[in-house]
Motif scaffolding. Sequence first.
Motif, PDB file in Angstrom:
ATOM      1  N   ALA A  10     -13.642  -6.880   8.311  1.00  0.00           N
ATOM      2  CA  ALA A  10     -13.419  -7.167   6.898  1.00  0.00           C
ATOM      3  C   ALA A  10     -13.647  -8.638   6.571  1.00  0.00           C
ATOM      4  O   ALA A  10     -14.022  -8.980   5.444  1.00  0.00           O
ATOM      5  N   VAL A  63     -13.091 -10.553   1.111  1.00  0.00           N
ATOM      6  CA  VAL A  63     -13.474  -9.157   1.339  1.00  0.00           C
ATOM      7  C   VAL A  63     -14.418  -8.674   0.248  1.00  0.00           C
ATOM      8  O   VAL A  63     -15.337  -7.891   0.512  1.00  0.00           O
ATOM      9  N   GLU A  73     -11.119  -1.620   4.609  1.00  0.00           N
ATOM     10  CA  GLU A  73     -11.302  -2.412   3.390  1.00  0.00           C
ATOM     11  C   GLU A  73     -12.768  -2.532   2.975  1.00  0.00           C
ATOM     12  O   GLU A  73     -13.057  -3.106   1.928  1.00  0.00           O
ATOM     13  N   ARG A  95       0.827  -1.217   0.000  1.00  0.00           N
ATOM     14  CA  ARG A  95       0.000   0.000   0.000  1.00  0.00           C
ATOM     15  C   ARG A  95       0.856   1.259   0.000  1.00  0.00           C
ATOM     16  O   ARG A  95       0.330   2.367   0.123  1.00  0.00           O
ATOM     17  N   GLU A 112      -8.639 -11.320  -0.470  1.00  0.00           N
ATOM     18  CA  GLU A 112      -9.269 -10.386  -1.398  1.00  0.00           C
ATOM     19  C   GLU A 112     -10.629 -10.891  -1.856  1.00  0.00           C
ATOM     20  O   GLU A 112     -11.586 -10.116  -1.967  1.00  0.00           O
TER      21      GLU A 112
END
Length: 502
Positions: free
Chosen positions: A333, A385, A301, A177, A382
């Motif tokens: 999340a 989420v 998220e 990030r 991912e």
Amino acid sequence: MAQWTSAVGAPQLARLLRSQDPRDAELTAAGRKLPAYRSLADGVRLLVLEGRVPVAARLPAERELAAAFGVSRTTVAAAYEALRAEGFLESRRGSGSWTAVPAGNPLPTRGLEPLPPEAAGSMIDLGCAALPAPEPWLTRAVQGAMADLPLYAHTHGDYPAGLPVLRQALADRYTARGIPTMPEQIMVTTGAMGAVAAICRLCTGPGERVAVDSPSYANILQLMRDAGARLVPVALGERLAGWDIPAWRQVMRDAAPRMAYVVADFHNPTGTLATEDQRRRMVDAARSAGTLLVVDETMRELQLDPDTELPRPVCAFDPAGSSVITVGSASKAFWAGMRIGWVRAAPDIIRSLIAARAYSDLGSPVLEQLAIASLLESGGWEEAVRIRRDQARENRDAIVEALGRHLPDWEFSIPRGGLTLWVRTGGLSGSRIAEAGERLGVRVPSGPRFGVDGAFEGFVRLPFTVNGAVADEAAVRLARAARLVATGAPTEPDQSRHAFVA
């Protein structure tokens, strides 16, 4: 309350009074306009109850407010006297006057215990902002953890800093990030609550001031109260536009809090998102004041609107790591049953947190840590989420539609992320609506649970946890509760029961 912990300047208070909804400002009695002093007193009272002016905030002197608001000093003096008589103002010679709530009023600072699953058939539970686990990813994560568990079963199982594999995976995510991070900057905790509790034990002592968003996350506020902290509330910006940086600078300068706790991303309970400029200025204000800034990223998220551009994390503006500690968690999340959180901070702070942990819980469960590590390394995080975002977005839209149909007088801003809707209840008491709602089969946390010392009486928090016919029925029951409150039928809410809000 013995003394004030923050201050509201005359220009700021005048601006807040002028910004009130016309329906609140044009107060009448029996069809006649109220006297100027009464309108001013009611305006200040409403600001306190809504949390726009914190409890225990020093109000400007009578002469200063009169000049700023364009009324006579006699009007302000009479308004202050009315507020004192009603318990919304306290004064002391030489110390001025500060806001309060009437003695004896219930101050519901805790939340609601999660209902047992078997009660779901008779009660719609809107107390907890938590969704069911995203499958099949929970099962796959646990299966992956079981495959790796034998490697750790031959050890003592205590990892106060967290499993090295998970610390590395979390550090890699921050680095991806744009925040270069080493595993030595990560400590794994038992949820975000465990992270904040550890930071409080290390960085604050009984009686020390801690500045907090107003409103803020109910359980963290209670955790800090139980630790003996003196909470200093700082109202969010107008129309929930992130942080009010001038107000934060003033509180950090005047109250000198040792620590500040803030939620920058899809704030709980309001859903607001702090801008990148606000983040930069907040870090600058904390650094200048010597205040340690604890930033809760548990909702980051949960970006529900794809066109929303997320600002950089707050820690991006503190490259030296001297002012910001970041808290994260898998609970929102991914799944609340996966009690894994973490702290990102400078290595020396992490070492101190690890050393102090020997006197609390020693470490987080190995199996759950392995499950989160498996998700992060496999790409399953991912996907999980994404499922969570889709579910929360669908639920949000259903709740918003249901409220518009059954409670058109209730007001709210639709958040672009997170799991909660902060709702103004049309001038009715949120505490009384919560009490009436439970009798009608719907549980909601009232606004004062998210404030300091009784603020936000005119609000409730609604999580994005139900959909379809259930969301519609929840709104129907809340509308019935509101009608009961409007006619004066409900009794005072029961304050004797221990409570919890997720």
